[in-house]
Write a protein that holds these residues in place. Structure first.
Motif, PDB file in Angstrom:
ATOM      1  N   GLY A 314     -34.557  11.094  60.175  1.00  0.00           N
ATOM      2  CA  GLY A 314     -34.908   9.673  60.279  1.00  0.00           C
ATOM      3  C   GLY A 314     -36.329   9.482  60.800  1.00  0.00           C
ATOM      4  N   GLU A 315     -36.552   8.364  61.470  1.00  0.00           N
ATOM      5  CA  GLU A 315     -37.897   8.009  61.971  1.00  0.00           C
ATOM      6  C   GLU A 315     -38.343   8.942  63.103  1.00  0.00           C
ATOM      7  OE1 GLU A 315     -40.126   5.270  61.124  1.00  0.00           O
ATOM      8  OE2 GLU A 315     -38.907   5.699  59.347  1.00  0.00           O
ATOM      9  N   GLY A 316     -37.384   9.304  63.960  1.00  0.00           N
ATOM     10  CA  GLY A 316     -37.728  10.119  65.130  1.00  0.00           C
ATOM     11  C   GLY A 316     -38.012  11.568  64.752  1.00  0.00           C
ATOM     12  N   MET A 342     -35.856  12.883  78.115  1.00  0.00           N
ATOM     13  CA  MET A 342     -35.761  12.554  76.678  1.00  0.00           C
ATOM     14  C   MET A 342     -34.306  12.335  76.284  1.00  0.00           C
ATOM     15  SD  MET A 342     -38.513  15.202  75.124  1.00  0.00           S
ATOM     16  CE  MET A 342     -38.415  14.680  73.426  1.00  0.00           C
ATOM     17  N   ASN A 343     -34.101  11.316  75.451  1.00  0.00           N
ATOM     18  CA  ASN A 343     -32.744  11.012  74.994  1.00  0.00           C
ATOM     19  C   ASN A 343     -32.437  11.781  73.702  1.00  0.00           C
ATOM     20  OD1 ASN A 343     -30.240   9.608  74.961  1.00  0.00           O
ATOM     21  ND2 ASN A 343     -31.064   8.359  73.290  1.00  0.00           N
ATOM     22  N   ILE A 344     -31.244  12.372  73.644  1.00  0.00           N
ATOM     23  CA  ILE A 344     -30.815  13.056  72.418  1.00  0.00           C
ATOM     24  C   ILE A 344     -30.028  12.065  71.570  1.00  0.00           C
ATOM     25  CG2 ILE A 344     -29.302  14.882  71.512  1.00  0.00           C
ATOM     26  CD1 ILE A 344     -30.024  16.545  73.977  1.00  0.00           C
ATOM     27  N   ALA A 345     -30.519  11.809  70.344  1.00  0.00           N
ATOM     28  CA  ALA A 345     -29.838  10.843  69.471  1.00  0.00           C
ATOM     29  C   ALA A 345     -28.692  11.525  68.727  1.00  0.00           C
ATOM     30  CB  ALA A 345     -30.840  10.241  68.485  1.00  0.00           C
ATOM     31  N   LEU A 346     -28.910  12.773  68.350  1.00  0.00           N
ATOM     32  CA  LEU A 346     -27.896  13.499  67.572  1.00  0.00           C
ATOM     33  C   LEU A 346     -28.135  14.996  67.767  1.00  0.00           C
ATOM     34  CD1 LEU A 346     -25.663  12.771  65.471  1.00  0.00           C
ATOM     35  CD2 LEU A 346     -27.360  13.125  63.693  1.00  0.00           C
ATOM     36  N   MET A 347     -27.067  15.762  67.816  1.00  0.00           N
ATOM     37  CA  MET A 347     -27.257  17.208  68.010  1.00  0.00           C
ATOM     38  C   MET A 347     -26.150  17.980  67.276  1.00  0.00           C
ATOM     39  SD  MET A 347     -27.878  19.259  71.498  1.00  0.00           S
ATOM     40  CE  MET A 347     -26.281  19.660  72.085  1.00  0.00           C
ATOM     41  N   ASP A 363     -35.534  10.544  70.317  1.00  0.00           N
ATOM     42  CA  ASP A 363     -36.145   9.237  70.073  1.00  0.00           C
ATOM     43  C   ASP A 363     -37.633   9.235  70.402  1.00  0.00           C
ATOM     44  OD1 ASP A 363     -33.639   8.307  69.449  1.00  0.00           O
ATOM     45  OD2 ASP A 363     -33.178   7.791  71.535  1.00  0.00           O
ATOM     46  N   THR A 364     -38.028  10.179  71.264  1.00  0.00           N
ATOM     47  CA  THR A 364     -39.434  10.202  71.688  1.00  0.00           C
ATOM     48  C   THR A 364     -40.134  11.460  71.155  1.00  0.00           C
ATOM     49  OG1 THR A 364     -38.469  11.019  73.723  1.00  0.00           O
ATOM     50  CG2 THR A 364     -39.438   8.802  73.791  1.00  0.00           C
ATOM     51  N   ASP A 365     -41.475  11.436  71.157  1.00  0.00           N
ATOM     52  CA  ASP A 365     -42.216  12.559  70.574  1.00  0.00           C
ATOM     53  C   ASP A 365     -42.037  13.834  71.403  1.00  0.00           C
ATOM     54  OD1 ASP A 365     -42.971  10.767  68.750  1.00  0.00           O
ATOM     55  OD2 ASP A 365     -45.090  10.664  69.326  1.00  0.00           O
ATOM     56  N   VAL A 366     -42.056  14.945  70.698  1.00  0.00           N
ATOM     57  CA  VAL A 366     -41.900  16.249  71.359  1.00  0.00           C
ATOM     58  C   VAL A 366     -43.302  16.800  71.643  1.00  0.00           C
ATOM     59  CG1 VAL A 366     -40.979  18.583  71.105  1.00  0.00           C
ATOM     60  CG2 VAL A 366     -39.779  16.645  70.060  1.00  0.00           C
TER      61      VAL A 366
END
Ligand SMILES: NC(=O)c1ccc[n+]([C@@H]2O[C@H](COP(=O)([O-])OP(=O)(O)OC[C@H]3O[C@@H](n4cnc5c(N)ncnc54)[C@H](O)[C@@H]3O)[C@@H](O)[C@H]2O)c1
Length: 387
Positions: A314-316, A342-347, A363-366
């Motif tokens: 996706g976008e992230g 950092m939040n994990i959206a999916l794993m 959700d945030t840049d790595v």
């Protein structure tokens, strides 16, 4: 922009799937991905950018799978892409065994200059007469991509088909015609069938499975087809069985020094997958697997890492980690992300023997620093952030 290198000629319809984000390179050392058919890769050193190797075809014994896994390189193959080509050759093989079509054609060639050929033919043709496939019993050993197609096609030819596969997949079982008899043991199939065709992989328990003992259980005058792998059939035993007449005909796609020239052997020079369509299908499947891996991190049909799919990125950003299958890896990954708030959206995490794969959508840049810290965890083989 991804760079790919072809170690063998790869069908253009496959390469056409690699769009403007892909460029071909003649230098394998700088490639992100390699496409290969049969070129031997065991002595090759792999460049540091190399992420994936796709074999357009099924067999992967030309590729050092464990070394690739240790270097964080995912190896793909294209199972089933050439199944129809092999199925058609199996049907051709049965037809060639049923009647002496080859002997008859060769005989006609010798009369090329003879004006009386039409008359002589009517006198001599009985020497090449044979039988029909309809009503004969066919045993199919191995009901995978190829075996299912052969079994179903044989039903349409009016054959009485027996299938044997103790490990049959649910997908294959769904595709199998319900007119096929389920042989509970391979011995039952050996005893019943007029034609026996083998479509299993070459594994420790299948190598040499067609041997003296197996042949002794078969009907006198049986026809055996092997378009799978030469090592499945004990070469000395099949030669003996042809010489004694126990086996009337052996159709194989694998010339060996023992079998070539033996009466009753129809030896084909490994043409099973040599069709335009098979080559196109393999190349298309290989290109699709590479794209999905490079662009989304998804693994489908790998032979050294687990299959793993988290859909389109996706976008992230998506972090992908190839690592050893040892305890506390996930804890360390999530711990580092937690440190960065950092939040994990999916794993997703999948493992296969000694290797494992983790995909994490955030959700945030790595940051480069986080990437570096993940890479330096003991047991991590390669980290890639898809941005
Ligand atoms: N001649 C060629 O050019 C050519 C081309 C492609 C594949 N092949 C060969 O054909 C064979 C089959 O290929 P596929 O794509 O159908 O493979 P596949 O993996 O789809 O199917 C193999 C099947 O064999 C079954 N099996 C495994 N061990 C068995 C056993 N002991 N007894 C009975 N069944 C067993 C499995 O459960 C599976 O269903 C392989 O050996 C492959 O290398 C040859």
């Amino acid at each position: 922009m991804y760079k790919y290198h072809c170690l063998n000629p790869i069908s253009q319809v496959g390469l056409d799937q690699l769009d403007e984000n892909y460029v071909k390179t003649e230098d394998a050392a700088e490639a992100d991905a390699i496409l290969v058919r049969s070129a031997k890769m065991h002595d090759m050193e792999f460049g540091k950018n190399l992420k994936a190797i796709a074999r357009a075809g099924a067999g992967v014994n030309n590729i050092p799978l464990d070394r690739c896994a240790d270097e964080g390189i995912v190896v793909f193959n294209t199972p089933g892409a050439n199944a129809n080509g092999v199925k058609e050759l199996a049907i051709a093989g049965m037809l060639l065994a049923a009647r002496d079509i080859i002997g008859g054609i060769n005989w006609v060639q010798e009369y090329e200059e003879d004006g009386d050929i039409a008359k002589i033919t009517e006198k001599k043709k009985k020497a090449f007469a044979g039988t029909e496939l309809q009503g004969k019993k066919l045993g199919v050993i191995g009901l995978g991509a190829i075996g299912v197609l052969v079994a179903n096609a044989a039903v349409h030819l009016g054959m009485d088909v027996y299938g044997y596969d103790p490990y049959v997949s649910v997908d294959s079982a769904w595709r199998l015609s319900r007119n096929i008899h389920h042989a509970k043991t391979v011995d039952e199939l050996y005893k019943e069938c007029d034609y026996i065709t083998v479509h299993v992989p070459a594994l420790e328990d299948t190598k040499g499975m067609i041997n003296k003992h197996a042949i002794s259980l078969m009907k006198d005058g049986v026809v055996i087809l092997n378009l799978a792998r030469d090592v499945l059939v004990n070469q000395e035993d099949i030669v003996d069985a042809l010489v004694s007449g126990k086996v009337r005909c052996y159709v194989t796609d694998f010339p060996t020094k023992e079998i070539v020239g033996v009466k009753g052997a129809i030896v084909i020079p490994h043409l099973g997958a040599s069709t335009e369509e098979s080559e196109d299908n393999c190349a298309q499947m290989a290109a699709a697997e590479l794209r999905d891996f490079l662009e989304n991190g998804n693994i489908t049909h790998s032979v050294n890492y687990p299959d793993c799919n988290m859909g389109e990125k996706g976008e992230g950003e998506r972090i992908t980690i190839l690592h050893r299958n040892i305890p506390n890896m996930l804890g360390q990954f999530t711990g580092l992300l937690a440190d960065k708030n950092m939040n994990i959206a999916l794993m997703t995490n999948k493992s296969r023997k000694e290797y494992a794969y983790t995909m994490i959508d955030v959700d945030t840049d790595v940051s480069a620093e986080l990437e570096e810290r993940l890479s330096s965890i003991d047991g991590v083989l390669k980290v890639r952030v898809i941005r």
